[in-house]
Design an enzyme around this catalytic site. Structure first.
Site, PDB file in Angstrom:
ATOM      1  CG  ASP A 175     -11.858   3.432   5.501  1.00 45.32           C
ATOM      2  OD1 ASP A 175     -11.349   4.288   6.242  1.00 45.32           O
ATOM      3  OD2 ASP A 175     -11.537   3.299   4.305  1.00 45.32           O
ATOM      4  NE  ARG A 194      -9.947  10.546   8.195  1.00 49.58           N
ATOM      5  CZ  ARG A 194      -9.166   9.743   7.482  1.00 49.58           C
ATOM      6  NH1 ARG A 194      -9.634   8.619   6.979  1.00 49.58           N
ATOM      7  NH2 ARG A 194      -7.904  10.063   7.273  1.00 49.58           N
ATOM      8  CE  LYS A 252      -9.022   1.549   2.211  1.00 47.28           C
ATOM      9  NZ  LYS A 252      -9.190   2.730   3.072  1.00 47.28           N
ATOM     10  CG  HIS A 278      -1.760   1.291   1.250  1.00 52.30           C
ATOM     11  ND1 HIS A 278      -2.932   1.387   0.550  1.00 52.30           N
ATOM     12  CD2 HIS A 278      -1.574   2.490   1.850  1.00 52.30           C
ATOM     13  CE1 HIS A 278      -3.441   2.599   0.714  1.00 52.30           C
ATOM     14  NE2 HIS A 278      -2.637   3.288   1.507  1.00 52.30           N
ATOM     15  CB  SER A 334      -8.490   5.171   6.860  1.00 53.01           C
ATOM     16  OG  SER A 334      -8.951   5.128   5.532  1.00 53.01           O
TER      17      SER A 334
END
Length: 427
Positions: free
Chosen positions: A165, A172, A191, A86, A187
């Site tokens: 999320d 947000r 996931k 990620h 967040s």
């Protein structure tokens, strides 16, 4: 049915710098997902979290409450270990494209569940959708079959993964609480943990084109995410990487696919190749495979073979020409010298204004739009030489994109390069 907590009490606790109990956290995340807690109430709570922070225990519980709002994936039936990456997002960050097939060469399955871009950072799915016929949405069965055969998939994350999320992220974004480290970390990790991968490598970007501008802040975010992953039984590592200048020499969807193909063909810009190989080694080591020659797999075509199989499996034509912008315009050097700085954010904003990105999630993007970079920090230029070429299908966009690039480059006499794109590592 009466609720076990009063949301006003939960907000007041965090406003007054208290700690939320596990039960309060479980309830407020679930109640917000169900619509019992209103947006304005959750806005107040997220602002209190932004201002006053959370303990490790609170962040852990918040993350797992978001995981529990949806389903979890299970890759245990696959004949391969799984590893994922990620990135916190940057300009020209096309690393997922060559990275997923490169890691898959070594019999590690890569379920790269990705997203679309918003603002100046490009989305992986937007880049991939520049490939004719390629589709992002796969059923769970298609995902599993492709991982079992090709070992690499880049696709959209299903709506069933951490739906809390998705709702909270949108809130947000419009309440100026995106930068809260507990909320960023939970967040991302909710996931990734729900995705069910065995191991995870985080690419935490630092610099002008990144979400995190400050190295110490980025270290703190990386530390929290590595702890969350490890606590959940996911082997998690993080690299902190430089995002002061754009990655590679392109920012824009089809342009970045073309550059990724150069990397998979054994060429490509040195910084893209370096980061792709660094992340591949980390992913493979986390999956139990050390001492592998990832550079050789780029040079000899094995990674390209997996890429072609991956594109075909998702309906794409790996031999089809990529979209090309009908209109281009150059931005030229103002004087002779060496480029000493290039503002990644400015390049990202220019690509976005040319049509490569979106201001709202429902906006369309141009596959062919973006910025081509002819000279990077350390390169010598002469007055009048092109530094950037802007690409778009809508030439009325050139003026605003050129405004973004007007001060993007500093030209001086000498340049001191950073020794590596990797600034720090965390395990």
């Amino acid at each position: 049915m009466s609720e076990p907590f009063d949301v006003v009490d939960v907000i007041r606790t965090k406003r007054d710098r208290g700690r939320l109990s596990g039960e309060q956290i479980d309830w407020v995340v679930d109640a917000y997902t169900r619509g019992v807690v209103a947006d304005e109430q959750m806005s107040a709570l997220t602002m209190a979290i932004f201002l006053n922070g959370m303990s490790r225990e609170e962040i852990h519980r918040w993350t797992h409450a978001m995981i529990d709002s949806g389903e979890r994936m299970d890759f245990s039936a696959l004949p391969y270990p799984t590893a994922d990456k990620h990135s916190t997002g940057g300009v020209g960050d096309k690393i997922t494209l060559p990275l997923a097939p490169l890691v898959a060469v070594f019999d590690v399955a890569v379920p790269q569940l990705s997203g679309r871009g918003l603002g100046h950072t490009g989305g992986t799915l937007d880049k991939m959708e520049a490939i004719p016929g390629w589709r992002a949405d796969l059923s769970e069965r298609e995902l599993m079959d492709q991982l079992a055969t090709v070992r690499a998939v880049i696709c959209a994350a299903g709506a069933s993964l951490a739906p809390a999320d998705k709702k909270l992220y949108a809130l947000r974004d419009i309440t100026s609480t995106v930068e809260a480290i507990p909320l960023i970390a939970s967040s991302i990790m909710s996931k990734k943990i729900a995705e069910g991968t065995d191991s995870l490598v985080l690419d935490v970007k630092v610099g002008s084109g990144a979400f995190m501008k400050d190295l110490d802040q980025a270290r703190e975010l990386a530390r929290v995410m590595v702890e969350l992953g490890s606590d959940a039984g996911v082997r998690t590592r993080a690299l902190l990487t430089d995002m002061d200048a754009p990655l590679g020499r392109t920012a824009g969807n089809a342009l970045e696919v073309a550059e990724s193909l150069d990397v998979l063909s054994g060429g490509g810009p040195a910084d893209v190749v370096e980061l792709t190989c660094e992340l591949a080694r980390e992913m493979l080591a986390a999956a139990g495979k050390d001492d592998v020659d990832v550079e050789a797999a780029l040079q000899d075509g094995r990674a390209m073979d997996v890429w072609r199989d991956m594109i075909r499996a998702q309906g794409g034509d790996p031999d089809a020409p990529l979209p090309v912008a009908p209109e281009t315009s150059d931005v030229r050097a103002s004087r002779d010298g060496v480029i000493t700085h290039m503002d990644a954010l400015a390049v990202g904003v220019a690509a976005w204004r040319l049509g490569a990105g979106r201001a709202r999630k429902e906006d369309p993007v141009q596959a062919e739009a973006g910025v081509e970079i002819h000279a990077k920090p350390g390169d010598r230029v002469r007055a009048g030489e092109p530094i950037f070429t802007m690409h778009t299908a809508t030439p009325e966009r050139f003026a605003r994109a050129e405004q973004a690039l007007a001060d993007a480059v500093e030209i001086g006499e000498t340049y001191s390069a950073r020794p590596s794109i990797v600034l720090d590592r965390m395990r």
